[in-house]
Design a protein around this motif. Structure first.
Motif, PDB file in Angstrom:
ATOM      1  N   ALA A 134     -45.919 -51.558  57.880  1.00  0.00           N
ATOM      2  CA  ALA A 134     -46.387 -52.078  56.590  1.00  0.00           C
ATOM      3  C   ALA A 134     -45.405 -51.782  55.463  1.00  0.00           C
ATOM      4  CB  ALA A 134     -47.750 -51.473  56.264  1.00  0.00           C
ATOM      5  N   ARG A 135     -44.518 -50.808  55.638  1.00  0.00           N
ATOM      6  CA  ARG A 135     -43.545 -50.492  54.576  1.00  0.00           C
ATOM      7  C   ARG A 135     -42.622 -51.670  54.297  1.00  0.00           C
ATOM      8  NH1 ARG A 135     -41.477 -44.368  56.111  1.00  0.00           N
ATOM      9  NH2 ARG A 135     -43.489 -43.315  55.837  1.00  0.00           N
ATOM     10  N   LEU A 136     -42.282 -52.435  55.331  1.00  0.00           N
ATOM     11  CA  LEU A 136     -41.430 -53.610  55.118  1.00  0.00           C
ATOM     12  C   LEU A 136     -42.108 -54.615  54.198  1.00  0.00           C
ATOM     13  CD1 LEU A 136     -40.164 -54.040  58.781  1.00  0.00           C
ATOM     14  CD2 LEU A 136     -38.744 -53.485  56.807  1.00  0.00           C
ATOM     15  N   SER A 137     -43.418 -54.768  54.363  1.00  0.00           N
ATOM     16  CA  SER A 137     -44.162 -55.676  53.475  1.00  0.00           C
ATOM     17  C   SER A 137     -44.179 -55.145  52.053  1.00  0.00           C
ATOM     18  CB  SER A 137     -45.596 -55.852  53.991  1.00  0.00           C
ATOM     19  OG  SER A 137     -45.601 -56.404  55.285  1.00  0.00           O
ATOM     20  N   ASP A 138     -44.342 -53.834  51.916  1.00  0.00           N
ATOM     21  CA  ASP A 138     -44.357 -53.238  50.577  1.00  0.00           C
ATOM     22  C   ASP A 138     -43.018 -53.444  49.865  1.00  0.00           C
ATOM     23  OD1 ASP A 138     -46.910 -52.392  51.141  1.00  0.00           O
ATOM     24  OD2 ASP A 138     -46.296 -50.387  51.779  1.00  0.00           O
ATOM     25  N   ILE A 139     -41.915 -53.232  50.593  1.00  0.00           N
ATOM     26  CA  ILE A 139     -40.591 -53.403  49.992  1.00  0.00           C
ATOM     27  C   ILE A 139     -40.357 -54.863  49.630  1.00  0.00           C
ATOM     28  CG2 ILE A 139     -38.116 -53.268  50.465  1.00  0.00           C
ATOM     29  CD1 ILE A 139     -38.635 -50.755  52.039  1.00  0.00           C
ATOM     30  N   ARG A 140     -40.799 -55.791  50.487  1.00  0.00           N
ATOM     31  CA  ARG A 140     -40.630 -57.216  50.189  1.00  0.00           C
ATOM     32  C   ARG A 140     -41.410 -57.610  48.933  1.00  0.00           C
ATOM     33  NH1 ARG A 140     -43.905 -61.212  51.141  1.00  0.00           N
ATOM     34  NH2 ARG A 140     -45.143 -59.952  52.602  1.00  0.00           N
ATOM     35  N   ILE A 141     -42.599 -57.075  48.801  1.00  0.00           N
ATOM     36  CA  ILE A 141     -43.418 -57.393  47.619  1.00  0.00           C
ATOM     37  C   ILE A 141     -42.771 -56.839  46.352  1.00  0.00           C
ATOM     38  CG2 ILE A 141     -45.640 -56.942  46.507  1.00  0.00           C
ATOM     39  CD1 ILE A 141     -46.901 -56.952  49.312  1.00  0.00           C
ATOM     40  N   VAL A 142     -42.274 -55.611  46.436  1.00  0.00           N
ATOM     41  CA  VAL A 142     -41.626 -55.005  45.268  1.00  0.00           C
ATOM     42  C   VAL A 142     -40.370 -55.782  44.878  1.00  0.00           C
ATOM     43  CG1 VAL A 142     -40.425 -52.952  44.425  1.00  0.00           C
ATOM     44  CG2 VAL A 142     -42.554 -52.705  45.718  1.00  0.00           C
ATOM     45  N   ASN A 143     -39.561 -56.170  45.877  1.00  0.00           N
ATOM     46  CA  ASN A 143     -38.359 -56.948  45.584  1.00  0.00           C
ATOM     47  C   ASN A 143     -38.687 -58.310  44.990  1.00  0.00           C
ATOM     48  OD1 ASN A 143     -36.200 -55.224  46.270  1.00  0.00           O
ATOM     49  ND2 ASN A 143     -36.495 -55.617  48.439  1.00  0.00           N
ATOM     50  N   ALA A 144     -39.775 -58.912  45.463  1.00  0.00           N
ATOM     51  CA  ALA A 144     -40.188 -60.202  44.906  1.00  0.00           C
ATOM     52  C   ALA A 144     -40.601 -60.057  43.441  1.00  0.00           C
ATOM     53  CB  ALA A 144     -41.342 -60.783  45.723  1.00  0.00           C
ATOM     54  N   GLU A 145     -41.274 -58.953  43.126  1.00  0.00           N
ATOM     55  CA  GLU A 145     -41.684 -58.726  41.740  1.00  0.00           C
ATOM     56  C   GLU A 145     -40.496 -58.416  40.842  1.00  0.00           C
ATOM     57  OE1 GLU A 145     -44.457 -55.577  42.117  1.00  0.00           O
ATOM     58  OE2 GLU A 145     -46.132 -56.852  42.779  1.00  0.00           O
ATOM     59  N   LEU A 146     -39.468 -57.770  41.419  1.00  0.00           N
ATOM     60  CA  LEU A 146     -38.299 -57.392  40.624  1.00  0.00           C
ATOM     61  C   LEU A 146     -37.225 -58.476  40.584  1.00  0.00           C
ATOM     62  CD1 LEU A 146     -37.797 -53.681  41.762  1.00  0.00           C
ATOM     63  CD2 LEU A 146     -38.786 -54.483  39.614  1.00  0.00           C
ATOM     64  N   LYS A 147     -37.395 -59.548  41.376  1.00  0.00           N
ATOM     65  CA  LYS A 147     -36.336 -60.548  41.511  1.00  0.00           C
ATOM     66  C   LYS A 147     -35.965 -61.158  40.169  1.00  0.00           C
ATOM     67  CE  LYS A 147     -35.029 -64.707  44.044  1.00  0.00           C
ATOM     68  NZ  LYS A 147     -35.452 -65.713  45.068  1.00  0.00           N
ATOM     69  N   TYR A 197     -23.388 -56.713  39.752  1.00  0.00           N
ATOM     70  CA  TYR A 197     -23.876 -56.853  41.119  1.00  0.00           C
ATOM     71  C   TYR A 197     -24.303 -55.505  41.700  1.00  0.00           C
ATOM     72  CZ  TYR A 197     -23.025 -61.777  42.024  1.00  0.00           C
ATOM     73  OH  TYR A 197     -23.108 -63.147  42.024  1.00  0.00           O
ATOM     74  N   LYS A 198     -23.607 -54.446  41.306  1.00  0.00           N
ATOM     75  CA  LYS A 198     -23.937 -53.135  41.840  1.00  0.00           C
ATOM     76  C   LYS A 198     -25.328 -52.687  41.415  1.00  0.00           C
ATOM     77  CE  LYS A 198     -22.421 -48.292  41.762  1.00  0.00           C
ATOM     78  NZ  LYS A 198     -21.405 -47.331  41.265  1.00  0.00           N
ATOM     79  N   TYR A 199     -25.671 -52.931  40.159  1.00  0.00           N
ATOM     80  CA  TYR A 199     -26.934 -52.421  39.621  1.00  0.00           C
ATOM     81  C   TYR A 199     -28.077 -53.426  39.691  1.00  0.00           C
ATOM     82  CZ  TYR A 199     -24.189 -48.512  37.858  1.00  0.00           C
ATOM     83  OH  TYR A 199     -23.378 -47.409  37.768  1.00  0.00           O
ATOM     84  N   THR A 200     -27.860 -54.588  40.303  1.00  0.00           N
ATOM     85  CA  THR A 200     -28.946 -55.569  40.431  1.00  0.00           C
ATOM     86  C   THR A 200     -29.196 -55.926  41.891  1.00  0.00           C
ATOM     87  OG1 THR A 200     -27.357 -57.395  40.089  1.00  0.00           O
ATOM     88  CG2 THR A 200     -28.555 -56.581  38.151  1.00  0.00           C
ATOM     89  N   GLN A 201     -28.831 -55.008  42.807  1.00  0.00           N
ATOM     90  CA  GLN A 201     -29.083 -55.237  44.223  1.00  0.00           C
ATOM     91  C   GLN A 201     -30.562 -54.981  44.530  1.00  0.00           C
ATOM     92  OE1 GLN A 201     -27.013 -56.321  46.712  1.00  0.00           O
ATOM     93  NE2 GLN A 201     -25.538 -56.721  45.080  1.00  0.00           N
ATOM     94  N   PRO A 202     -31.116 -55.682  45.519  1.00  0.00           N
ATOM     95  CA  PRO A 202     -32.513 -55.414  45.938  1.00  0.00           C
ATOM     96  C   PRO A 202     -32.638 -53.963  46.416  1.00  0.00           C
ATOM     97  CG  PRO A 202     -31.726 -57.473  46.888  1.00  0.00           C
ATOM     98  CD  PRO A 202     -30.533 -56.804  46.268  1.00  0.00           C
ATOM     99  N   ILE A 203     -33.818 -53.403  46.258  1.00  0.00           N
ATOM    100  CA  ILE A 203     -34.042 -52.026  46.660  1.00  0.00           C
ATOM    101  C   ILE A 203     -34.127 -51.937  48.183  1.00  0.00           C
ATOM    102  CG2 ILE A 203     -35.218 -51.458  44.523  1.00  0.00           C
ATOM    103  CD1 ILE A 203     -37.854 -51.594  46.051  1.00  0.00           C
ATOM    104  N   GLU A 204     -33.699 -50.793  48.728  1.00  0.00           N
ATOM    105  CA  GLU A 204     -33.777 -50.542  50.157  1.00  0.00           C
ATOM    106  C   GLU A 204     -34.459 -49.201  50.387  1.00  0.00           C
ATOM    107  OE1 GLU A 204     -29.956 -50.738  51.964  1.00  0.00           O
ATOM    108  OE2 GLU A 204     -29.622 -52.849  51.480  1.00  0.00           O
ATOM    109  N   TYR A 205     -35.152 -49.130  51.520  1.00  0.00           N
ATOM    110  CA  TYR A 205     -35.839 -47.891  51.865  1.00  0.00           C
ATOM    111  C   TYR A 205     -34.838 -46.876  52.428  1.00  0.00           C
ATOM    112  CZ  TYR A 205     -38.787 -44.634  54.481  1.00  0.00           C
ATOM    113  OH  TYR A 205     -39.368 -43.502  54.989  1.00  0.00           O
ATOM    114  N   LYS A 206     -34.886 -45.667  51.935  1.00  0.00           N
ATOM    115  CA  LYS A 206     -34.028 -44.583  52.417  1.00  0.00           C
ATOM    116  C   LYS A 206     -34.896 -43.399  52.805  1.00  0.00           C
ATOM    117  CE  LYS A 206     -30.065 -46.644  51.586  1.00  0.00           C
ATOM    118  NZ  LYS A 206     -29.124 -47.034  52.676  1.00  0.00           N
ATOM    119  N   ARG A 207     -34.595 -42.859  53.972  1.00  0.00           N
ATOM    120  CA  ARG A 207     -35.344 -41.683  54.416  1.00  0.00           C
ATOM    121  C   ARG A 207     -34.813 -40.437  53.745  1.00  0.00           C
ATOM    122  NH1 ARG A 207     -36.323 -41.436  60.827  1.00  0.00           N
ATOM    123  NH2 ARG A 207     -34.298 -42.415  61.064  1.00  0.00           N
TER     124      ARG A 207
END
Length: 313
Positions: free
Chosen positions: A230-243, A303-313
């Motif tokens: 489900a984390r992949l869905s959460d990240i996709r939703i957040v990126n869509a909101e931040l797009k 481009y560096k500061y407007t990249q989509p967010i990624e999950y990091k452990r």
């Protein structure tokens, strides 16, 4: 005005001469890339290879740049584009020198040459970013389907068999390879999962695989796979909101750059003498270099500061 026309004439003549040299020498993208790679990875002594493996010798930045390009193309299954990218880099270098000659500005020539040389690497980085986005979207569906089947039957091989036809490439290839490994090569499911983990570069997928390995010893752990998927869905939703929020700075950046660069043809048509001062005098050439460097830095930081967010452990 006559001097500018002569520069354009010389520029076109240089382009035609360069094209003739390429045709006469029979230079092809494959030959150019092979020659470049032979320079970057020429034969070394055994002592150098041992020192490199032990970390006593470091690769040059240019070698690291080429290695990153090769690995990125391999990750995106675009190895065939390597020859074209190397050819584009060579053309960019030649184009930089020609632009410098056209403007009679050595500093601009150096900057333009650097841009032409780095452009293929930037393209590969953008290609890799889009590829990771596509992988993340496909993983969201794949992990959800496989996890649901695995929770219901408790057999990961059977779960993948039931789900693999509903998964799209390139994620499908990784799971088909997992099935072949676990059914035809070795019955060691843990080892097959470890190899599956290396097939896809995604932090959430790696954590999912680690949990799946633990499930082989403790079946109750399988219920912790669903939140990971489900984390992949959460990240996709957040990126869509931040797009839209992330795209706005890019639009403003390129709008300002367009306004700055539009001043050059505007000055040329309004007053040719001013344009001559801007291109022929030393101070004018310094101004052009400052503008070029500023544009490059601004684009890179944007481009560096407007990249989509990624999950990091």
């Amino acid at each position: 005005m006559g001097g500018i026309k002569m520069r354009i004439f010389y520029f076109l003549a240089a382009v035609l001469v360069s094209a003739a040299i390429v045709i006469l020498l029979g230079l092809t993208p494959d030959r150019i890339s092979a020659d470049i790679m032979s320079l970057m990875h020429r034969d070394r002594s055994l002592k150098y290879k041992v020192d490199l493996a032990q970390g006593k010798v470091r690769k040059s930045r240019m070698q690291k740049l080429f290695d990153n390009i090769v690995h990125a193309l391999a990750a995106t299954h675009s190895e065939s584009k390597f020859a074209l990218l190397m050819t584009a880099a060579v053309i960019g270098v030649c184009g930089g020198f020609l632009i410098g000659a056209l403007t009679s500005n050595v500093l601009v020539a150096v900057i333009a040459t650097a841009i032409g040389c780095v452009t293929p690497y930037i393209y590969v980085k953008l290609l890799l970013t889009n590829y990771k986005k596509r992988i993340s979207e496909e993983l969201e569906t794949a992990l959800s389907i496989i996890t649901t089947n695995y929770i219901s039957n408790g057999d990961i091989i059977y779960a993948v068999e039931q789900s693999v036809e509903h998964i799209n490439p390139p994620v499908q290839y990784a799971f088909k390879k997992f099935l072949g490994m676990s059914k035809l090569v070795s019955s060691n499911v843990k080892m097959a999962i470890e190899q599956l983990k290396d097939e896809i570069d995604n932090e959430i997928f790696h954590e999912w695989c680690d949990t799946l390995i633990e499930c082989q010893d403790n079946s109750t752990q399988k219920f912790s796979l669903q939140p990971l998927a489900a984390r992949l869905s959460d990240i996709r939703i957040v990126n869509a909101e931040l797009k839209n929020m992330l795209m706005q700075p890019r639009k403003e950046c390129f709008t300002m750059i367009g306004l700055v660069l539009a001043n050059y043809p505007l000055i040329f048509f309004l007053n040719a003498d001013w344009f001559s001062v801007l291109t022929d005098t030393f101070l004018g050439q310094v101004v052009n270099c400052v503008v070029a460097i500023t544009v490059i830095i601004v684009v890179a930081l944007t481009y560096k500061y407007t990249q989509p967010i990624e999950y990091k452990r």
